[in-house]
Write a protein that holds these residues in place. Structure first.
Motif, mmCIF file in Angstrom:
data_model
loop_
_atom_site.group_PDB
_atom_site.id
_atom_site.type_symbol
_atom_site.label_atom_id
_atom_site.label_comp_id
_atom_site.label_asym_id
_atom_site.label_seq_id
_atom_site.Cartn_x
_atom_site.Cartn_y
_atom_site.Cartn_z
ATOM 1 N N THR A 136 0.842 -1.190 0.000
ATOM 2 C CA THR A 136 0.000 0.000 0.000
ATOM 3 C C THR A 136 0.882 1.246 0.000
ATOM 4 N N LEU A 137 0.536 2.216 -0.848
ATOM 5 C CA LEU A 137 1.208 3.512 -0.871
ATOM 6 C C LEU A 137 0.227 4.558 -0.366
ATOM 7 N N LEU A 138 0.642 5.291 0.669
ATOM 8 C CA LEU A 138 -0.200 6.318 1.264
ATOM 9 C C LEU A 138 0.454 7.689 1.115
ATOM 10 N N LEU A 139 -0.337 8.678 0.712
ATOM 11 C CA LEU A 139 0.103 10.074 0.656
ATOM 12 C C LEU A 139 -0.880 10.874 1.506
ATOM 13 N N MET A 140 -0.373 11.487 2.571
ATOM 14 C CA MET A 140 -1.251 12.114 3.549
ATOM 15 C C MET A 140 -0.853 13.575 3.793
ATOM 16 N N PRO A 141 -1.549 14.525 3.146
ATOM 17 C CA PRO A 141 -1.257 15.944 3.353
ATOM 18 C C PRO A 141 -2.119 16.559 4.452
ATOM 19 N N SER B 74 0.587 28.560 9.245
ATOM 20 C CA SER B 74 1.494 28.021 10.249
ATOM 21 C C SER B 74 2.435 26.974 9.636
ATOM 22 N N TYR B 75 1.960 25.758 9.507
ATOM 23 C CA TYR B 75 2.762 24.673 8.948
ATOM 24 C C TYR B 75 1.938 23.883 7.939
ATOM 25 N N MET B 76 2.627 23.241 7.020
ATOM 26 C CA MET B 76 1.987 22.277 6.141
ATOM 27 C C MET B 76 2.958 21.115 5.941
ATOM 28 N N GLY B 77 2.392 19.950 5.619
ATOM 29 C CA GLY B 77 3.257 18.797 5.445
ATOM 30 C C GLY B 77 2.561 17.675 4.704
ATOM 31 N N VAL B 78 3.351 16.709 4.296
ATOM 32 C CA VAL B 78 2.807 15.526 3.637
ATOM 33 C C VAL B 78 3.662 14.323 4.023
ATOM 34 N N LYS B 79 2.993 13.207 4.280
ATOM 35 C CA LYS B 79 3.705 11.968 4.558
ATOM 36 C C LYS B 79 3.582 11.043 3.359
ATOM 37 N N TYR C 111 8.333 12.069 6.257
ATOM 38 C CA TYR C 111 7.428 13.209 6.397
ATOM 39 C C TYR C 111 8.168 14.478 6.003
ATOM 40 N N LEU C 112 7.551 15.252 5.126
ATOM 41 C CA LEU C 112 8.121 16.518 4.661
ATOM 42 C C LEU C 112 7.327 17.660 5.263
ATOM 43 N N LEU C 113 7.976 18.450 6.116
ATOM 44 C CA LEU C 113 7.336 19.569 6.804
ATOM 45 C C LEU C 113 7.796 20.878 6.191
ATOM 46 N N SER C 114 6.827 21.759 5.898
ATOM 47 C CA SER C 114 7.129 23.048 5.282
ATOM 48 C C SER C 114 6.456 24.176 6.047
ATOM 49 N N LYS D 119 3.573 29.620 5.744
ATOM 50 C CA LYS D 119 3.578 31.025 5.323
ATOM 51 C C LYS D 119 4.330 31.230 4.020
ATOM 52 N N THR D 120 5.454 30.521 3.863
ATOM 53 C CA THR D 120 6.310 30.745 2.696
ATOM 54 C C THR D 120 6.446 29.515 1.795
ATOM 55 N N GLY D 121 6.118 28.342 2.310
ATOM 56 C CA GLY D 121 6.328 27.116 1.550
ATOM 57 C C GLY D 121 7.730 26.554 1.678
ATOM 58 N N GLU D 122 8.585 27.251 2.423
ATOM 59 C CA GLU D 122 9.968 26.780 2.594
ATOM 60 C C GLU D 122 9.990 25.408 3.256
ATOM 61 N N MET D 123 10.799 24.498 2.708
ATOM 62 C CA MET D 123 10.943 23.169 3.296
ATOM 63 C C MET D 123 11.729 23.286 4.597
ATOM 64 N N LEU D 124 11.142 22.764 5.695
ATOM 65 C CA LEU D 124 11.750 22.907 7.003
ATOM 66 C C LEU D 124 12.414 21.637 7.501
ATOM 67 N N ALA D 125 11.798 20.495 7.218
ATOM 68 C CA ALA D 125 12.322 19.261 7.800
ATOM 69 C C ALA D 125 11.899 18.040 6.998
ATOM 70 N N ALA D 126 12.766 17.035 7.020
ATOM 71 C CA ALA D 126 12.452 15.700 6.511
ATOM 72 C C ALA D 126 12.607 14.756 7.699
ATOM 73 N N ILE D 127 11.513 14.125 8.086
ATOM 74 C CA ILE D 127 11.469 13.338 9.311
ATOM 75 C C ILE D 127 11.192 11.877 8.964
ATOM 76 N N GLU D 128 11.935 10.974 9.581
ATOM 77 C CA GLU D 128 11.766 9.547 9.299
ATOM 78 C C GLU D 128 10.321 9.137 9.560
ATOM 79 N N GLY D 129 9.649 8.674 8.512
ATOM 80 C CA GLY D 129 8.212 8.490 8.574
ATOM 81 C C GLY D 129 7.744 7.261 9.312
ATOM 82 N N GLY D 130 8.516 6.197 9.296
ATOM 83 C CA GLY D 130 8.102 4.987 9.992
ATOM 84 C C GLY D 130 8.019 5.198 11.485
ATOM 85 N N GLU D 131 9.044 5.836 12.055
ATOM 86 C CA GLU D 131 9.046 6.101 13.502
ATOM 87 C C GLU D 131 7.969 7.112 13.866
ATOM 88 N N LEU D 132 7.826 8.158 13.048
ATOM 89 C CA LEU D 132 6.772 9.135 13.286
ATOM 90 C C LEU D 132 5.407 8.457 13.276
#
Length: 314
Positions: free
Chosen positions: A49-54, A60-65, A85-88, A91-104
């Motif tokens: 299964t492939l999941l995309l979760m925005p 404030s913040y936006m992100g997608v897993k 997980y990609l966190l942005s 306000k600006t869309g700037e990419m802030l963090a890439a977080i290991e998705g399995g542990e999250l």
């Protein structure tokens, strides 16, 4: 851009803080488009299964897993879940963090179940049964121990050696855990029963649930999967993480609804209703409660924000 590996993500998401962050997000809300859910063929094996979760909080913040679930990875001694997980900035869309998705995913799933238990399990719950020996099992036991005075943990799995190993790992974390062979006996004794499996057939029978028990169903995230039987859903007071998700994807709710065993009105509330006080949750020590979760993008966003802010506040 901040990049967090598995261990860094784990350290950034301590249970009390994570449970509080998810509760705050459910109470305040965020924008959650319908997630993309795709079946991926794996020749000679079970479908993946492939999941995309925005999700986002405006301004404030936006992100997608991006997450994959490969059920047969156990044959390769690999986790079933991989993702990022990609966190942005919202306000600006700037990419802030890439977080290991399995542990999250594992930690936010367990924290959400613990949050539900805070409202639905008996305050004096002391014994937990863990059904399943995968990645989530240790997380679920630890998370529930953060909200209830649990003193004993029983672990059941189809693979007895895996249950023994999970019990050893739980003991190493300071939990009083033992592997259990008799699922019925363990269920009849438990105050909280957590299920985190990929089962397509019911494992927990409603007749086994004692008065006051809380049944936490985390696995079976497709309509074709199921961890509890019809008796369980008719005996219990039913709650879900989100109506939108559980009514479409959770087999423990979808199947009895389609069969006419339960009606839509039998589902008393979603998690946002509990944390906001719109529904009081458990009302007596004797009632049986059932919480079905399939996961919500706001849980990932809450965890990602916590991880990012905890690392950048220093």
């Amino acid at each position: 851009m901040l990049v967090l590996n598995q261990e860094e993500t784990r350290r950034a998401l301590q249970w009390p803080a994570l449970i509080d962050a998810i509760e705050t997000m459910f109470r305040g809300g965020c924008v959650m488009p319908v997630r993309h859910h795709h079946a991926i063929e794996v020749p000679g094996e079970s479908d993946a299964t492939l999941l995309l979760m925005p999700a986002w909080v405006p301004g404030s913040y936006m992100g997608v897993k991006i997450l994959s679930v490969f059920p047969d990875n156990s044959q390769r001694s690999l986790p079933a879940i991989f993702g990022t997980y990609l966190l942005s900035s919202g306000k600006t869309g700037e990419m802030l963090a890439a977080i290991e998705g399995g542990e999250l995913t594992a930690r936010r799933t367990a924290a959400t179940s613990a949050l539900a238990a805070k409202y639905l399990a008996r305050e004096d719950a002391s014994e937990l049964l863990m059904v399943g020996t995968g990645r989530l099992s240790l997380n679920l036991m630890q998370a529930h121990a953060a909200v209830r005075p649990l003193t004993s943990f029983h672990i059941w799995g189809r693979n007895a050696p895996a249950a023994e190993k999970a019990a050893e790992e739980a003991c190493a974390l300071g939990l009083n855990a033992k592997a259990w062979i008799d699922l019925e006996a363990a269920t009849r004794s438990a105050d909280i029963i957590c299920c985190a499996t990929l089962s397509h057939e019911p494992l927990i029978k409603g007749e086994w649930l004692k008065a006051g028990a809380h049944l936490d169903l985390v696995g079976a995230f497709k309509p074709t999967m199921r961890e509890s039987d019809d008796v369980a859903v008719t005996r219990a007071h039913l709650y879900v993480d989100t109506f939108d998700g559980a009514l479409k994807e959770g087999g423990d709710i979808v199947q009895p609804l389609e069969a006419g065993i339960i009606q839509r009105d039998d589902i008393r509330a979603e998690l946002a209703d509990l944390v906001s006080g719109r529904h009081p949750g458990r009302s007596s020590d004797q009632e049986i409660t059932l919480f079905k979760s399939v996961g919500a993008a706001l849980e990932d966003l809450a965890g990602a924000i916590l991880a990012y802010e905890s690392r950048t506040a220093k």
